[in-house]
Design a protein around this motif. Structure first.
Motif, mmCIF file in Angstrom:
data_model
loop_
_atom_site.group_PDB
_atom_site.id
_atom_site.type_symbol
_atom_site.label_atom_id
_atom_site.label_comp_id
_atom_site.label_asym_id
_atom_site.label_seq_id
_atom_site.Cartn_x
_atom_site.Cartn_y
_atom_site.Cartn_z
ATOM 1 N N ASN A 1 -0.718 -10.005 3.660
ATOM 2 C CA ASN A 1 0.540 -9.288 4.250
ATOM 3 C C ASN A 1 -0.121 -8.963 5.811
ATOM 4 O O ASN A 1 -1.050 -8.351 6.252
ATOM 5 N N GLN B 1 -0.235 -6.024 7.673
ATOM 6 C CA GLN B 1 -1.022 -4.673 7.286
ATOM 7 C C GLN B 1 -2.594 -4.815 8.000
ATOM 8 O O GLN B 1 -3.096 -5.892 8.038
ATOM 9 N N GLN C 1 5.986 -4.646 -0.492
ATOM 10 C CA GLN C 1 5.046 -4.776 0.538
ATOM 11 C C GLN C 1 3.850 -3.719 0.401
ATOM 12 O O GLN C 1 3.359 -3.173 1.164
ATOM 13 N N GLY D 1 -1.952 -5.604 0.637
ATOM 14 C CA GLY D 1 -2.339 -6.232 1.909
ATOM 15 C C GLY D 1 -2.963 -7.701 1.653
ATOM 16 O O GLY D 1 -2.754 -8.455 2.459
#
Length: 545
Positions: free
Chosen positions: A311, A314, A435, A438
């Motif tokens: 992600n 992040q 979400q 990470g």
């Protein structure tokens, strides 16, 4: 996959074998052989609702129970008017034929589908054009909660308006008559018809869904070649041939799936199942030409890519140099040769072997520990890199040798401590969409043979986080994908996709790890058992001799 697929801790890639190859021996349901029953192993499907399918395990069952306007078939079993790519063909399913597009003055394209008059739901009710419209609009309805409608139906005019709650119906789907309907797309797109073969576009029984919205999946009423007759979670699934199937009754009467399998290869050797995937512990003896199982051993490619995703919004994965360092520190050739025993090939690209645009010799990021250390030192988080957690779907005693080897490479090469956390697959998928991770491991299996299926569906910035899990956004990539989506020249499309892939690989929202192989054994009396490079329904062609 048609589908995202978990990275298996015991790797074998045949899509139907989602149960682990090892573990505690359990009482096996239905182990005795019957001349009209094919005995397989499987795992509990996450869903039997076509609109909600995101994983290969669920798709495998759904594609045998349901059908849509168009479908897929192995090339050697497809009709002459099919559209084929390598070993996979797009065929007319409940539609009479694959329609030609009509170009409209506003730049849209329309397709008129005529429904076969001999299509019936398993309950006996005749399927009509209104059923198709209902099913497509239901998939696009935000109340259904489908993340795949955005991926596979968004080319249809009005789907995204419905999906975002701005319309009550899908403008681009119109019933013309009892057995014909028109679908209009926002432009002429070479890949569109293939996307109608994905489960999101399959037809469900409106009467059943509306009368029992929470429980209808326990006894789904589809139009596919098999009907569900028994379903005991964690124990078994039994499918029986649909005697009124419009494309021809299946050659085999019954499919019995053991959902409580222990050591599947042991069951195979004890003649309790007819097909078995091969785990890493057994691959060498099965490959040995002197072994008894070698004559029944099959190995073929799979059009997939397994990867570590980040992600990029992040910390610390918002730093491209840190992501590049992590990628350069993985020795993929050693990983596939030593840890995975060549049941996979090292992946250096997002696109897998067999996909148009795949470049076998293109390796933009290869193992280079010195360069990895340099980039890590140049990252904004050096020298205080936060502790990294790698999230992995699964529930085994360990995350698997491949993941553990990668974490060891990061520790030994870069001095980074990485914690591995496993999450049950269904919960993992939900958390990923929200979400919450990470860094994570996943796989993407081809749904149709077009680069759009990988690059556009997973990296276009406008896609929701439920699909663009990396939250990746790059204007140049978006522009290339926009152009490729409507380019009619096949060679030019491939070039556009390759340019987009070059940028994606350089920025590392994914670390491609490997492309898997289908590795399994099949009893000699099982004929026409075919595992395609994609997840293609084929069990109606299987025969027992």
């Amino acid at each position: 996959m048609k589908k995202t697929a978990a990275m298996l801790s015991v790797l074998f890639a045949a899509a139907i074998f989602l149960a682990a190859c090892g573990g505690t021996e359990l009482k096996q349901p239905g182990s005795s052989r019957s001349p009209d029953t094919l005995r397989l192993v499987g795992d509990d499907p996450n869903t039997l609702d076509p609109a909600l399918v995101t994983d290969a395990g669920s798709a495998f069952f759904v594609e045998e129970i349901f059908g849509g306007l168009l479908g897929l078939a192995p090339k050697n079993k497809a009709p002459q008017d099919a559209l084929c790519y390598q070993d996979v063909c797009l065929i007319a399913d409940i539609a009479e034929k694959i329609p030609e597009p009509a170009l409209n003055s506003d730049g849209t394209a329309s397709y008129v589908f005529k429904i076969r008059p001999n299509v019936y739901f398993h309950s006996g009710r005749q399927a009509r054009a209104e059923d198709v419209k209902y099913s497509l609009e239901r998939a696009a309805d935000p109340r259904t909660g489908s993340s795949t409608a955005e991926l596979y139906l968004s080319d249809i005019v009005g789907v995204m308006d419905k999906y975002r709650g701005r319309a009550n119906e899908v403008k681009g789907v119109k019933v013309i008559s009892e057995f014909s309907l028109e679908i209009t797309t926002d432009a002429l797109k070479p890949h569109f018809l293939w996307k109608l073969s994905y489960p999101t576009a399959f037809v469900v029984d409106k009467n059943q869904v509306t009368s029992n919205p929470r429980g209808w999946q326990e006894t789904p009423n589809g139009t596919g070649p098999f009907r569900l007759t028994e379903f005991e979670r964690g124990y078994k699934i039994v499918l029986e041939a649909n005697e009124r199937y419009h494309l021809g009754v299946a050659a085999i009467k019954r499919l019995h799936f053991n959902l409580a399998a222990g050591s599947v290869l042991t069951m195979y050797e004890n003649n309790e199942v007819d097909v078995s995937g091969i785990g890493l512990a057994d691959i060498e003896r099965v490959r040995d030409p002197r072994g008894s199982l070698n004559r029944e051993f099959i190995e073929s490619s799979s059009m997939d890519t397994f990867y570590i995703g980040f992600n990029v919004k992040q910390a610390p994965f918002d730093d491209v140099k840190l992501r590049q360092a992590l990628a350069l520190a993985i020795d993929k050739e050693t990983l596939v040769r030593v840890v995975l025993k060549d049941v996979a090939t090292a992946a250096y690209t997002v696109l897998p072997p067999g996909m148009p645009g795949y470049r076998e010799d293109y390796k933009p990021i290869i193992y280079n520990l010195a360069r990895a250390k340099q980039l890590l030192s140049e990252s904004g988080y050096w020298p205080n890199v936060p502790r990294i957690t790698l999230w992995v779907p699964g529930s085994g005693a360990t995350a698997g040798g491949a993941i553990e080897a990668i974490v060891a490479m990061w520790k030994d090469g870069l001095g980074l401590d990485v914690e591995i956390k496993q999450v049950e697959f269904g919960s993992f998928m939900q958390d990923l969409k929200r979400q919450r991770y990470g860094a994570f491991t996943m796989g993407w299996i081809a749904d149709y043979p077009d680069p759009e299926d990988f690059l556009d569906l997973k990296f276009y910035s406008a896609k929701s986080p439920a699909n663009n899990e990396s939250r990746y956004a790059n204007y140049a990539v978006d522009s290339l994908l926009d152009q490729a989506r409507i380019e009619q020249d096949a060679a030019k499309r491939v070039t556009l996709y390759q340019k987009a892939e070059d940028i994606i690989l350089a920025e590392v929202p994914w670390i491609p790890l490997y492309h898997s192989k289908h590795i399994y054994v099949v009893k000699p009396y099982v004929r026409n058992f075919m595992v395609s490079s994609m997840v293609v329904p084929f069990l109606r062609f299987v025969e027992l001799r």
